[in-house]
Design an enzyme around this catalytic site. Structure first.
Site, PDB file in Angstrom:
ATOM      1  N   GLU A   1       0.837  -1.201   0.000  1.00 13.04           N
ATOM      2  CA  GLU A   1       0.000   0.000   0.000  1.00 13.04           C
ATOM      3  C   GLU A   1       0.873   1.253   0.000  1.00 13.04           C
ATOM      4  OE1 GLU A   1      -2.804   0.049   3.247  1.00 13.04           O
ATOM      5  OE2 GLU A   1      -3.882   1.753   2.401  1.00 13.04           O
TER       6      GLU A   1
ATOM      7  N   ASN B   1     -12.427  -1.163  -0.773  1.00 13.85           N
ATOM      8  CA  ASN B   1     -11.717  -1.735   0.380  1.00 13.85           C
ATOM      9  C   ASN B   1     -12.401  -1.285   1.661  1.00 13.85           C
ATOM     10  OD1 ASN B   1      -9.134  -2.732   1.856  1.00 13.85           O
ATOM     11  ND2 ASN B   1      -9.406  -0.634   2.592  1.00 13.85           N
ATOM     12  N   GLU B   2     -12.627  -2.213   2.555  1.00  7.36           N
ATOM     13  CA  GLU B   2     -13.239  -1.894   3.858  1.00  7.36           C
ATOM     14  C   GLU B   2     -14.337  -0.844   3.690  1.00  7.36           C
ATOM     15  OE1 GLU B   2     -10.328  -1.224   6.988  1.00  7.36           O
ATOM     16  OE2 GLU B   2      -9.559  -3.258   6.760  1.00  7.36           O
TER      17      GLU B   2
ATOM     18  N   TYR C   1      -6.798  -9.023  11.631  1.00  4.55           N
ATOM     19  CA  TYR C   1      -5.438  -8.777  12.139  1.00  4.55           C
ATOM     20  C   TYR C   1      -5.265  -9.396  13.526  1.00  4.55           C
ATOM     21  CZ  TYR C   1      -4.424  -5.449   8.381  1.00  4.55           C
ATOM     22  OH  TYR C   1      -4.171  -4.879   7.161  1.00  4.55           O
TER      23      TYR C   1
ATOM     24  N   GLU D   1      -6.213  -9.082   3.829  1.00  9.77           N
ATOM     25  CA  GLU D   1      -5.363  -8.400   4.811  1.00  9.77           C
ATOM     26  C   GLU D   1      -5.318  -9.266   6.063  1.00  9.77           C
ATOM     27  OE1 GLU D   1      -6.051  -4.227   5.577  1.00  9.77           O
ATOM     28  OE2 GLU D   1      -6.497  -3.856   3.463  1.00  9.77           O
TER      29      GLU D   1
ATOM     30  N   GLN E   1       2.074  -6.080   5.548  1.00  9.51           N
ATOM     31  CA  GLN E   1       2.313  -5.814   4.138  1.00  9.51           C
ATOM     32  C   GLN E   1       3.743  -6.231   3.798  1.00  9.51           C
ATOM     33  OE1 GLN E   1       1.140  -1.807   3.033  1.00  9.51           O
ATOM     34  NE2 GLN E   1      -0.819  -1.974   4.120  1.00  9.51           N
TER      35      GLN E   1
HETATM   36  O1  AHR Z   1      -3.009  -2.539   6.205  1.00  9.14           O
HETATM   37  C1  AHR Z   1      -3.272  -1.316   6.819  1.00  9.14           C
HETATM   38  C2  AHR Z   1      -4.735  -0.924   6.745  1.00  9.14           C
HETATM   39  O2  AHR Z   1      -5.507  -1.808   7.492  1.00  9.14           O
HETATM   40  C3  AHR Z   1      -5.375  -0.955   5.384  1.00  9.14           C
HETATM   41  O3  AHR Z   1      -5.138   0.207   4.663  1.00  9.14           O
HETATM   42  C4  AHR Z   1      -6.828  -1.070   5.712  1.00  9.14           C
HETATM   43  O4  AHR Z   1      -7.561  -1.711   4.706  1.00  9.14           O
HETATM   44  C5  AHR Z   1      -6.846  -1.800   7.033  1.00  9.14           C
HETATM   45  O5  AHR Z   1      -7.655  -1.202   7.957  1.00  9.14           O
END
Ligand code: AHR
Length: 538
Positions: A61, A208-209, A278, A335, A384
Protein backbone atom coordinates in the site's frame (compact mmCIF):
# COMPACT_ATOMS: atom_id res chain seq x y z
CA UNK A 1 20.54 -31.95 6.14
CA UNK A 2 19.10 -34.87 4.30
CA UNK A 3 19.11 -38.61 4.71
CA UNK A 4 17.27 -41.59 3.33
CA UNK A 5 14.97 -43.81 5.33
CA UNK A 6 12.80 -46.60 4.09
CA UNK A 7 9.67 -47.10 6.08
CA UNK A 8 6.80 -49.49 5.66
CA UNK A 9 3.76 -47.52 6.61
CA UNK A 10 0.83 -49.24 8.32
CA UNK A 11 -2.51 -49.13 6.52
CA UNK A 12 -4.30 -50.53 9.53
CA UNK A 13 -5.99 -47.32 10.54
CA UNK A 14 -7.52 -44.54 8.61
CA UNK A 15 -7.36 -41.45 10.76
CA UNK A 16 -10.70 -40.56 12.26
CA UNK A 17 -10.85 -37.50 10.08
CA UNK A 18 -8.57 -38.55 7.26
CA UNK A 19 -9.25 -36.97 3.93
CA UNK A 20 -12.30 -35.17 5.12
CA UNK A 21 -10.36 -32.74 7.28
CA UNK A 22 -8.29 -31.43 4.43
CA UNK A 23 -10.16 -28.28 3.65
CA UNK A 24 -12.83 -28.94 6.22
CA UNK A 25 -14.45 -26.47 8.61
CA UNK A 26 -12.45 -25.41 11.66
CA UNK A 27 -14.98 -26.57 14.19
CA UNK A 28 -14.02 -30.20 13.54
CA UNK A 29 -11.53 -31.46 16.12
CA UNK A 30 -7.95 -31.65 14.92
CA UNK A 31 -6.25 -32.69 18.14
CA UNK A 32 -6.86 -35.67 20.37
CA UNK A 33 -5.20 -37.34 23.36
CA UNK A 34 -2.68 -40.15 23.48
CA UNK A 35 -0.89 -42.00 26.28
CA UNK A 36 2.21 -42.25 24.14
CA UNK A 37 4.52 -39.58 22.73
CA UNK A 38 3.08 -36.63 20.86
CA UNK A 39 2.20 -37.61 17.30
CA UNK A 40 1.27 -35.90 14.07
CA UNK A 41 -0.74 -38.39 12.01
CA UNK A 42 -0.66 -37.81 8.26
CA UNK A 43 -2.33 -39.97 5.62
CA UNK A 44 -0.08 -39.31 2.67
CA UNK A 45 -2.41 -41.12 0.28
CA UNK A 46 -5.54 -39.06 1.04
CA UNK A 47 -5.03 -35.69 -0.63
CA UNK A 48 -7.73 -33.05 -0.14
CA UNK A 49 -8.38 -29.64 -1.71
CA UNK A 50 -5.67 -27.81 -3.63
CA UNK A 51 -3.96 -25.04 -1.66
CA UNK A 52 -4.01 -22.25 -4.21
CA UNK A 53 -0.64 -20.58 -4.59
CA UNK A 54 -2.55 -17.32 -4.13
CA UNK A 55 -2.93 -18.19 -0.44
CA UNK A 56 0.69 -16.99 -0.24
CA UNK A 57 -0.18 -13.56 -1.68
CA UNK A 58 1.09 -10.13 -0.66
CA UNK A 59 -0.06 -6.56 -0.18
CA UNK A 60 1.72 -3.26 -0.87
CA UNK A 61 0.00 0.00 0.00
CA UNK A 62 1.00 3.64 -0.33
CA UNK A 63 1.59 3.68 3.40
CA UNK A 64 4.73 4.76 5.24
CA UNK A 65 7.78 3.27 3.55
CA UNK A 66 6.17 0.31 1.86
CA UNK A 67 6.24 1.83 -1.63
CA UNK A 68 8.53 4.86 -1.23
CA UNK A 69 11.84 3.77 0.32
CA UNK A 70 10.68 0.16 0.27
CA UNK A 71 9.92 -1.05 -3.24
CA UNK A 72 10.62 2.25 -4.96
CA UNK A 73 13.59 4.57 -4.47
CA UNK A 74 13.48 6.44 -7.77
CA UNK A 75 15.92 6.30 -10.65
CA UNK A 76 18.31 8.85 -9.10
CA UNK A 77 18.85 6.85 -5.91
CA UNK A 78 22.29 5.50 -5.01
CA UNK A 79 20.60 2.27 -4.07
CA UNK A 80 20.85 -0.05 -7.09
CA UNK A 81 17.53 0.09 -8.89
CA UNK A 82 15.87 -0.74 -12.17
CA UNK A 83 13.70 2.15 -13.35
CA UNK A 84 13.46 3.22 -9.69
CA UNK A 85 12.54 -0.20 -8.24
CA UNK A 86 15.01 -1.57 -5.67
CA UNK A 87 16.86 -4.53 -7.14
CA UNK A 88 17.67 -6.13 -3.78
CA UNK A 89 13.99 -6.12 -2.77
CA UNK A 90 12.95 -7.76 -6.03
CA UNK A 91 15.79 -10.28 -5.66
CA UNK A 92 14.96 -11.08 -2.02
CA UNK A 93 11.34 -11.77 -2.89
CA UNK A 94 12.35 -14.34 -5.52
CA UNK A 95 12.62 -17.15 -2.94
CA UNK A 96 9.04 -16.50 -1.81
CA UNK A 97 7.55 -17.13 -5.26
CA UNK A 98 5.05 -14.36 -4.54
CA UNK A 99 1.94 -15.37 -6.51
CA UNK A 100 0.14 -12.01 -6.42
CA UNK A 101 0.56 -8.48 -5.14
CA UNK A 102 -2.37 -6.30 -4.05
CA UNK A 103 -1.99 -2.55 -4.67
CA UNK A 104 -2.46 0.46 -4.09
CA UNK A 105 -4.41 -0.09 -0.82
CA UNK A 106 -5.98 -0.62 1.70
CA UNK A 107 -7.67 2.54 2.77
CA UNK A 108 -5.47 4.43 0.30
CA UNK A 109 -7.22 2.69 -2.61
CA UNK A 110 -10.48 4.50 -1.93
CA UNK A 111 -8.90 7.92 -2.32
CA UNK A 112 -6.57 7.01 -5.19
CA UNK A 113 -7.31 8.32 -8.67
CA UNK A 114 -5.26 6.26 -11.07
CA UNK A 115 -5.04 8.89 -13.82
CA UNK A 116 -2.96 11.02 -11.41
CA UNK A 117 -0.30 8.30 -11.51
CA UNK A 118 0.37 8.03 -15.26
CA UNK A 119 2.31 10.16 -17.74
CA UNK A 120 5.54 12.12 -17.14
CA UNK A 121 6.36 12.01 -13.42
CA UNK A 122 7.12 15.71 -13.13
CA UNK A 123 3.64 16.55 -14.36
CA UNK A 124 1.72 14.19 -12.11
CA UNK A 125 -0.60 15.96 -9.68
CA UNK A 126 0.00 15.62 -5.95
CA UNK A 127 -2.52 14.53 -3.35
CA UNK A 128 -2.77 14.14 0.41
CA UNK A 129 -2.51 10.62 1.81
CA UNK A 130 -4.97 11.42 4.56
CA UNK A 131 -5.18 7.91 6.02
CA UNK A 132 -1.49 7.32 6.42
CA UNK A 133 0.47 10.11 8.05
CA UNK A 134 -1.35 12.94 6.25
CA UNK A 135 1.68 13.20 3.95
CA UNK A 136 1.80 14.54 0.39
CA UNK A 137 1.84 11.79 -2.23
CA UNK A 138 3.58 12.82 -5.45
CA UNK A 139 2.21 9.93 -7.51
CA UNK A 140 5.69 9.07 -8.80
CA UNK A 141 4.84 5.40 -8.30
CA UNK A 142 1.75 4.72 -10.40
CA UNK A 143 0.24 2.15 -12.72
CA UNK A 144 3.27 1.71 -15.03
CA UNK A 145 5.69 1.47 -12.09
CA UNK A 146 3.49 -1.10 -10.34
CA UNK A 147 3.07 -3.23 -13.44
CA UNK A 148 6.83 -2.98 -14.03
CA UNK A 149 7.39 -4.33 -10.51
CA UNK A 150 4.86 -7.09 -11.03
CA UNK A 151 6.52 -8.15 -14.28
CA UNK A 152 10.00 -8.05 -12.73
CA UNK A 153 8.81 -10.33 -9.95
CA UNK A 154 6.75 -12.59 -12.20
CA UNK A 155 3.74 -12.15 -9.96
CA UNK A 156 0.02 -11.58 -10.68
CA UNK A 157 -1.43 -8.08 -10.29
CA UNK A 158 -4.29 -7.51 -7.86
CA UNK A 159 -5.56 -3.98 -8.53
CA UNK A 160 -7.69 -2.56 -5.74
CA UNK A 161 -10.16 -0.06 -7.21
CA UNK A 162 -11.72 3.06 -5.73
CA UNK A 163 -15.40 2.80 -4.80
CA UNK A 164 -15.35 5.22 -1.84
CA UNK A 165 -14.43 8.41 -3.69
CA UNK A 166 -14.13 7.29 -7.30
CA UNK A 167 -16.58 6.65 -10.08
CA UNK A 168 -17.79 3.63 -12.00
CA UNK A 169 -16.28 5.11 -15.15
CA UNK A 170 -12.90 5.61 -13.47
CA UNK A 171 -12.69 2.00 -12.36
CA UNK A 172 -13.94 0.72 -15.69
CA UNK A 173 -11.38 2.80 -17.59
CA UNK A 174 -8.50 1.66 -15.38
CA UNK A 175 -9.09 -1.96 -16.34
CA UNK A 176 -9.49 -0.92 -19.99
CA UNK A 177 -6.18 1.01 -19.78
CA UNK A 178 -4.41 -1.96 -18.27
CA UNK A 179 -5.75 -4.82 -20.34
CA UNK A 180 -7.14 -3.69 -23.71
CA UNK A 181 -5.21 -4.48 -26.87
CA UNK A 182 -6.87 -2.51 -29.68
CA UNK A 183 -7.09 1.25 -30.29
CA UNK A 184 -9.74 1.97 -27.66
CA UNK A 185 -9.37 5.36 -25.93
CA UNK A 186 -7.70 3.94 -22.82
CA UNK A 187 -5.46 1.53 -24.76
CA UNK A 188 -4.34 4.48 -26.88
CA UNK A 189 -3.60 6.51 -23.74
CA UNK A 190 -1.50 3.65 -22.38
CA UNK A 191 0.51 3.54 -25.62
CA UNK A 192 0.98 7.28 -25.45
CA UNK A 193 2.56 6.66 -22.03
CA UNK A 194 5.01 4.15 -23.43
CA UNK A 195 3.42 0.74 -23.05
CA UNK A 196 2.41 -0.93 -26.29
CA UNK A 197 1.11 -4.32 -25.14
CA UNK A 198 -1.71 -4.72 -22.64
CA UNK A 199 -0.84 -6.21 -19.28
CA UNK A 200 -2.54 -9.17 -17.69
CA UNK A 201 -4.54 -8.33 -14.58
CA UNK A 202 -6.23 -11.36 -13.04
CA UNK A 203 -7.59 -9.73 -9.87
CA UNK A 204 -9.68 -6.60 -9.45
CA UNK A 205 -10.83 -5.37 -6.02
CA UNK A 206 -14.14 -3.52 -5.82
CA UNK A 207 -13.33 -1.09 -2.99
CA UNK A 208 -11.72 -1.73 0.38
CA UNK A 209 -13.24 -1.89 3.86
CA UNK A 210 -16.33 -0.18 2.54
CA UNK A 211 -17.84 -0.59 6.02
CA UNK A 212 -15.11 1.75 7.35
CA UNK A 213 -12.38 3.81 5.68
CA UNK A 214 -13.81 2.93 2.26
CA UNK A 215 -17.00 4.91 2.80
CA UNK A 216 -18.64 3.93 6.09
CA UNK A 217 -21.32 2.12 4.15
CA UNK A 218 -24.09 -0.10 5.37
CA UNK A 219 -24.13 -3.59 3.86
CA UNK A 220 -27.13 -2.88 1.62
CA UNK A 221 -25.53 0.31 0.26
CA UNK A 222 -22.29 -1.46 -0.56
CA UNK A 223 -24.01 -4.47 -2.13
CA UNK A 224 -25.79 -2.19 -4.60
CA UNK A 225 -22.54 -0.41 -5.47
CA UNK A 226 -20.59 -3.67 -5.74
CA UNK A 227 -23.11 -5.01 -8.25
CA UNK A 228 -22.88 -1.80 -10.28
CA UNK A 229 -19.08 -1.38 -10.22
CA UNK A 230 -18.38 -5.06 -10.88
CA UNK A 231 -20.60 -4.95 -13.96
CA UNK A 232 -18.44 -2.28 -15.57
CA UNK A 233 -15.12 -3.90 -14.72
CA UNK A 234 -14.91 -5.67 -18.08
CA UNK A 235 -12.85 -8.53 -19.41
CA UNK A 236 -10.90 -7.14 -22.37
CA UNK A 237 -8.82 -9.06 -24.90
CA UNK A 238 -9.07 -12.40 -23.14
CA UNK A 239 -8.01 -11.00 -19.76
CA UNK A 240 -9.93 -13.21 -17.30
CA UNK A 241 -10.83 -11.35 -14.12
CA UNK A 242 -11.65 -12.37 -10.60
CA UNK A 243 -13.58 -9.41 -9.19
CA UNK A 244 -13.26 -9.29 -5.42
CA UNK A 245 -16.07 -7.58 -3.51
CA UNK A 246 -15.02 -5.76 -0.34
CA UNK A 247 -15.99 -8.08 2.45
CA UNK A 248 -16.43 -8.12 6.16
CA UNK A 249 -14.40 -6.90 9.06
CA UNK A 250 -13.56 -9.86 11.32
CA UNK A 251 -16.80 -11.46 12.49
CA UNK A 252 -19.33 -9.25 10.68
CA UNK A 253 -21.29 -12.19 9.27
CA UNK A 254 -24.22 -9.94 8.36
CA UNK A 255 -22.01 -8.27 5.75
CA UNK A 256 -21.17 -11.60 4.10
CA UNK A 257 -24.80 -12.64 4.37
CA UNK A 258 -25.90 -9.47 2.53
CA UNK A 259 -23.37 -10.03 -0.26
CA UNK A 260 -24.22 -13.70 -0.62
CA UNK A 261 -27.97 -13.09 -0.54
CA UNK A 262 -27.53 -10.83 -3.50
CA UNK A 263 -25.21 -13.28 -5.27
CA UNK A 264 -28.03 -15.11 -7.07
CA UNK A 265 -26.72 -18.58 -6.29
CA UNK A 266 -23.18 -17.93 -7.49
CA UNK A 267 -24.16 -15.73 -10.48
CA UNK A 268 -23.08 -12.46 -8.85
CA UNK A 269 -21.09 -9.98 -10.94
CA UNK A 270 -18.14 -10.61 -8.59
CA UNK A 271 -16.30 -13.89 -8.16
CA UNK A 272 -14.90 -13.55 -4.65
CA UNK A 273 -15.49 -11.81 -1.33
CA UNK A 274 -12.75 -10.47 0.89
CA UNK A 275 -12.23 -10.53 4.65
CA UNK A 276 -9.77 -8.66 6.88
CA UNK A 277 -8.47 -10.00 10.18
CA UNK A 278 -5.44 -8.78 12.14
CA UNK A 279 -3.67 -10.13 15.23
CA UNK A 280 -2.83 -7.89 18.22
CA UNK A 281 -2.64 -8.46 21.96
CA UNK A 282 -4.31 -5.25 23.09
CA UNK A 283 -7.21 -3.06 22.02
CA UNK A 284 -6.19 -0.53 19.34
CA UNK A 285 -7.61 2.32 21.42
CA UNK A 286 -5.10 1.65 24.22
CA UNK A 287 -2.12 -0.28 22.85
CA UNK A 288 -1.88 -3.09 20.36
CA UNK A 289 1.19 -4.36 22.22
CA UNK A 290 4.89 -3.91 21.59
CA UNK A 291 6.45 -5.85 18.72
CA UNK A 292 9.59 -6.73 20.67
CA UNK A 293 8.89 -6.29 24.37
CA UNK A 294 6.33 -8.78 25.57
CA UNK A 295 5.82 -11.14 28.48
CA UNK A 296 5.37 -14.91 28.23
CA UNK A 297 1.68 -14.32 28.82
CA UNK A 298 1.55 -12.01 25.79
CA UNK A 299 3.47 -14.57 23.76
CA UNK A 300 0.75 -17.17 24.30
CA UNK A 301 -2.00 -14.57 23.94
CA UNK A 302 -0.71 -13.56 20.51
CA UNK A 303 -0.47 -17.18 19.38
CA UNK A 304 -3.95 -17.92 20.66
CA UNK A 305 -5.27 -14.88 18.79
CA UNK A 306 -3.48 -16.08 15.65
CA UNK A 307 -5.28 -19.42 15.80
CA UNK A 308 -8.54 -17.48 16.02
CA UNK A 309 -8.24 -16.29 12.45
CA UNK A 310 -9.52 -19.69 11.44
CA UNK A 311 -12.81 -18.99 13.15
CA UNK A 312 -14.03 -16.12 10.90
CA UNK A 313 -12.70 -18.01 7.88
CA UNK A 314 -14.77 -21.03 8.85
CA UNK A 315 -17.86 -19.05 9.76
CA UNK A 316 -17.86 -16.77 6.73
CA UNK A 317 -17.36 -19.93 4.66
CA UNK A 318 -20.37 -21.48 6.34
CA UNK A 319 -22.50 -18.45 5.43
CA UNK A 320 -21.20 -18.71 1.87
CA UNK A 321 -21.91 -22.47 1.75
CA UNK A 322 -25.55 -21.77 2.41
CA UNK A 323 -25.94 -19.62 -0.71
CA UNK A 324 -23.23 -21.14 -2.85
CA UNK A 325 -22.90 -24.86 -2.09
CA UNK A 326 -20.95 -25.34 -5.32
CA UNK A 327 -18.25 -23.01 -3.92
CA UNK A 328 -18.05 -20.95 -7.07
CA UNK A 329 -17.41 -17.77 -5.06
CA UNK A 330 -14.05 -17.63 -3.32
CA UNK A 331 -13.16 -16.21 0.07
CA UNK A 332 -10.13 -13.90 -0.01
CA UNK A 333 -8.43 -12.87 3.25
CA UNK A 334 -6.71 -9.93 1.61
CA UNK A 335 -5.36 -8.40 4.81
CA UNK A 336 -3.96 -10.40 7.72
CA UNK A 337 -1.00 -10.41 10.07
CA UNK A 338 0.25 -8.86 13.29
CA UNK A 339 -0.51 -5.24 14.08
CA UNK A 340 1.66 -3.94 16.94
CA UNK A 341 2.37 -0.45 18.25
CA UNK A 342 4.76 1.36 15.90
CA UNK A 343 8.45 1.32 16.77
CA UNK A 344 9.22 4.14 19.22
CA UNK A 345 10.22 7.35 17.45
CA UNK A 346 8.61 6.43 14.13
CA UNK A 347 5.63 8.15 12.52
CA UNK A 348 2.45 6.63 14.06
CA UNK A 349 0.78 6.82 10.65
CA UNK A 350 3.50 4.72 8.98
CA UNK A 351 2.80 1.45 10.85
CA UNK A 352 6.45 0.46 10.99
CA UNK A 353 7.04 -2.44 13.39
CA UNK A 354 9.79 -4.95 14.14
CA UNK A 355 9.25 -8.62 13.48
CA UNK A 356 10.32 -11.37 15.89
CA UNK A 357 10.16 -15.13 16.32
CA UNK A 358 6.65 -14.49 17.64
CA UNK A 359 5.60 -13.03 14.28
CA UNK A 360 7.04 -16.05 12.49
CA UNK A 361 4.89 -18.39 14.57
CA UNK A 362 1.83 -16.19 14.06
CA UNK A 363 2.42 -16.59 10.31
CA UNK A 364 2.97 -20.36 10.62
CA UNK A 365 -0.29 -20.77 12.59
CA UNK A 366 -2.17 -18.79 9.97
CA UNK A 367 -0.85 -20.99 7.19
CA UNK A 368 -1.81 -24.18 9.05
CA UNK A 369 -5.36 -22.81 9.23
CA UNK A 370 -5.34 -21.62 5.62
CA UNK A 371 -4.34 -25.08 4.42
CA UNK A 372 -7.31 -26.56 6.30
CA UNK A 373 -9.68 -24.21 4.45
CA UNK A 374 -8.27 -24.61 0.98
CA UNK A 375 -11.68 -25.53 -0.40
CA UNK A 376 -13.10 -21.99 0.00
CA UNK A 377 -10.11 -19.80 0.85
CA UNK A 378 -8.70 -19.04 -2.59
CA UNK A 379 -6.34 -16.19 -1.74
CA UNK A 380 -4.77 -14.34 1.17
CA UNK A 381 -2.53 -11.27 1.32
CA UNK A 382 -0.29 -10.58 4.26
CA UNK A 383 -0.17 -6.94 5.34
CA UNK A 384 2.31 -5.81 4.14
CA UNK A 385 5.37 -6.88 2.14
CA UNK A 386 7.91 -4.16 3.01
CA UNK A 387 8.27 -1.86 6.05
CA UNK A 388 4.60 -1.93 7.13
CA UNK A 389 2.96 -4.16 9.77
CA UNK A 390 4.03 -7.84 9.48
CA UNK A 391 6.63 -7.24 6.80
CA UNK A 392 8.89 -9.67 4.97
CA UNK A 393 11.53 -7.02 4.46
CA UNK A 394 12.60 -4.02 6.53
CA UNK A 395 14.77 -1.33 4.97
CA UNK A 396 16.77 1.21 6.93
CA UNK A 397 15.66 4.73 5.94
CA UNK A 398 19.19 6.16 6.47
CA UNK A 399 21.60 3.50 5.26
CA UNK A 400 19.16 1.75 2.96
CA UNK A 401 20.25 -1.61 4.46
CA UNK A 402 17.81 -4.44 3.86
CA UNK A 403 16.87 -7.05 6.45
CA UNK A 404 14.83 -10.21 5.97
CA UNK A 405 12.40 -10.80 8.83
CA UNK A 406 11.51 -14.08 10.57
CA UNK A 407 8.16 -13.91 8.73
CA UNK A 408 10.02 -13.83 5.41
CA UNK A 409 11.62 -17.16 6.30
CA UNK A 410 8.27 -18.80 7.08
CA UNK A 411 7.01 -17.80 3.64
CA UNK A 412 10.17 -19.22 2.05
CA UNK A 413 10.09 -22.47 4.05
CA UNK A 414 6.38 -22.96 3.28
CA UNK A 415 6.60 -22.12 -0.43
CA UNK A 416 6.26 -25.81 -1.32
CA UNK A 417 2.62 -25.78 -0.15
CA UNK A 418 1.68 -23.56 -3.10
CA UNK A 419 -0.63 -25.46 -5.47
CA UNK A 420 -0.15 -28.67 -3.48
CA UNK A 421 -3.03 -30.78 -2.13
CA UNK A 422 -3.83 -30.34 1.54
CA UNK A 423 -3.26 -33.40 3.71
CA UNK A 424 -4.98 -33.73 7.06
CA UNK A 425 -2.47 -33.48 9.91
CA UNK A 426 -4.07 -34.87 13.04
CA UNK A 427 -2.38 -34.15 16.39
CA UNK A 428 -2.34 -36.63 19.24
CA UNK A 429 -0.92 -35.04 22.38
CA UNK A 430 -0.25 -36.54 25.82
CA UNK A 431 -1.39 -33.38 27.61
CA UNK A 432 -4.64 -31.45 27.81
CA UNK A 433 -4.08 -28.12 26.00
CA UNK A 434 -4.08 -25.04 28.22
CA UNK A 435 -6.86 -22.54 27.75
CA UNK A 436 -5.57 -19.14 26.65
CA UNK A 437 -7.92 -16.23 26.04
CA UNK A 438 -10.89 -18.56 26.39
CA UNK A 439 -9.64 -21.06 23.86
CA UNK A 440 -7.66 -24.31 24.04
CA UNK A 441 -4.20 -23.70 22.65
CA UNK A 442 -2.28 -26.91 21.89
CA UNK A 443 1.43 -26.15 22.09
CA UNK A 444 2.00 -27.82 18.77
CA UNK A 445 0.58 -26.93 15.38
CA UNK A 446 0.97 -28.75 12.09
CA UNK A 447 -0.20 -28.94 8.51
CA UNK A 448 0.87 -30.89 5.47
CA UNK A 449 0.44 -31.10 1.73
CA UNK A 450 1.19 -33.42 -1.15
CA UNK A 451 3.03 -31.88 -4.12
CA UNK A 452 1.07 -31.68 -7.38
CA UNK A 453 3.28 -34.39 -8.95
CA UNK A 454 2.66 -36.70 -5.97
CA UNK A 455 6.38 -37.27 -5.51
CA UNK A 456 6.89 -35.38 -2.27
CA UNK A 457 5.07 -33.96 0.72
CA UNK A 458 5.77 -30.96 2.90
CA UNK A 459 5.04 -30.98 6.64
CA UNK A 460 5.00 -27.73 8.64
CA UNK A 461 5.45 -28.00 12.40
CA UNK A 462 5.38 -25.36 15.12
CA UNK A 463 6.48 -25.70 18.71
CA UNK A 464 4.62 -22.91 20.49
CA UNK A 465 6.19 -23.63 23.87
CA UNK A 466 8.14 -20.55 24.90
CA UNK A 467 10.81 -22.46 26.78
CA UNK A 468 10.63 -26.24 26.29
CA UNK A 469 11.73 -28.31 23.31
CA UNK A 470 9.22 -30.76 21.87
CA UNK A 471 9.70 -34.24 20.46
CA UNK A 472 7.11 -35.25 17.89
CA UNK A 473 6.55 -38.52 16.10
CA UNK A 474 5.49 -38.04 12.49
CA UNK A 475 3.09 -40.93 12.01
CA UNK A 476 3.28 -41.17 8.21
CA UNK A 477 0.76 -43.47 6.58
CA UNK A 478 -0.20 -44.63 3.14
CA UNK A 479 3.01 -44.02 1.16
CA UNK A 480 6.62 -45.10 1.39
CA UNK A 481 8.93 -42.34 2.57
CA UNK A 482 12.31 -42.65 0.87
CA UNK A 483 14.04 -39.55 2.16
CA UNK A 484 13.62 -36.30 3.99
CA UNK A 485 15.10 -32.87 4.46
CA UNK A 486 14.30 -30.81 7.54
CA UNK A 487 14.78 -27.11 8.30
CA UNK A 488 14.18 -25.15 11.48
CA UNK A 489 13.65 -21.47 12.24
CA UNK A 490 14.14 -20.06 15.72
CA UNK A 491 16.10 -17.49 17.72
CA UNK A 492 17.65 -17.26 21.14
CA UNK A 493 14.52 -15.79 22.65
CA UNK A 494 10.89 -15.47 21.67
CA UNK A 495 11.57 -11.80 20.85
CA UNK A 496 14.70 -12.44 18.76
CA UNK A 497 14.69 -10.46 15.54
CA UNK A 498 16.94 -9.38 12.71
CA UNK A 499 18.43 -5.92 12.20
CA UNK A 500 21.24 -4.58 10.01
CA UNK A 501 23.83 -5.49 12.68
CA UNK A 502 22.39 -8.97 13.24
CA UNK A 503 20.71 -9.91 9.95
CA UNK A 504 20.72 -13.65 10.73
CA UNK A 505 19.71 -13.69 14.39
CA UNK A 506 16.63 -15.57 13.19
CA UNK A 507 17.42 -17.58 10.09
CA UNK A 508 16.64 -21.07 8.80
CA UNK A 509 19.10 -23.86 9.62
CA UNK A 510 19.11 -27.63 9.07
CA UNK A 511 17.10 -29.49 11.70
CA UNK A 512 19.52 -32.25 12.68
CA UNK A 513 17.34 -33.96 15.27
CA UNK A 514 15.20 -35.94 12.80
CA UNK A 515 15.57 -39.73 13.01
CA UNK A 516 13.71 -42.73 11.65
CA UNK A 517 10.90 -44.08 13.84
CA UNK A 518 8.77 -47.21 13.50
CA UNK A 519 5.80 -44.99 12.61
CA UNK A 520 7.77 -42.74 10.27
CA UNK A 521 10.06 -40.10 11.69
CA UNK A 522 10.79 -38.50 15.01
CA UNK A 523 11.84 -34.87 15.30
CA UNK A 524 12.75 -32.69 18.26
CA UNK A 525 11.87 -29.04 17.80
CA UNK A 526 13.65 -26.40 19.88
CA UNK A 527 11.50 -24.09 22.03
CA UNK A 528 9.59 -21.38 20.13
CA UNK A 529 10.40 -22.74 16.71
CA UNK A 530 8.97 -23.46 13.30
CA UNK A 531 10.17 -26.35 11.15
CA UNK A 532 9.45 -27.90 7.79
CA UNK A 533 10.12 -31.50 6.77
CA UNK A 534 10.14 -32.28 3.08
CA UNK A 535 9.39 -35.95 2.48
CA UNK A 536 10.45 -37.81 -0.64
CA UNK A 537 7.78 -40.38 -1.47
CA UNK A 538 8.36 -43.71 -3.18
O1 AHR B 1 -3.01 -2.54 6.20
C1 AHR B 1 -3.27 -1.32 6.82
C2 AHR B 1 -4.73 -0.92 6.74
O2 AHR B 1 -5.51 -1.81 7.49
C3 AHR B 1 -5.38 -0.95 5.38
O3 AHR B 1 -5.14 0.21 4.66
C4 AHR B 1 -6.83 -1.07 5.71
O4 AHR B 1 -7.56 -1.71 4.71
C5 AHR B 1 -6.85 -1.80 7.03
O5 AHR B 1 -7.65 -1.20 7.96
Amino acid sequence: MSATVSITLPHDLVSVLGATTAGSRADLPRAGRTDGPARVVIDLDLPGATISRHVYGHFAEHLGHCIYGGFFVGEDSEIPNTRGIRQDVVEALRALRIPNLRWPGGCFADEYHWKDGIGPRAQRPRMVNSHWGDVVEDNSFGTHEFMDLVEMRGTDAYISGNVGSGTVQEMSEWIEYLTRADDSPMAALRRQNGREEPWTVPFSGIGNESWGCGGNMRPEDYVALARQYSTFVREHAGNRLTRIAAGANNDDYAWTEALMRSADGGRAPWQAISLHHYTSTGPASVSRGSATEFSEEEWYLALSRATRTEEPIARHSTVMDRYDPERSIGLVLDEWGTWWDVEPGTNPGFLYQQNTVRDSLVAALHFDGFHRHADRLVMTNIAQTVNVLQAMILTDPDSGALVLTPTYHVFAMNAGHQDASALAAYLLLPEEPEVVDGRALPRVSASASLAADGGSALVSLSNLDASAPRTLVLDLRGREVTGYEATVLTGETTAAHNDPDHPDAVAPAPLTSVVAHERGLEATLPPHSFATVRLELG
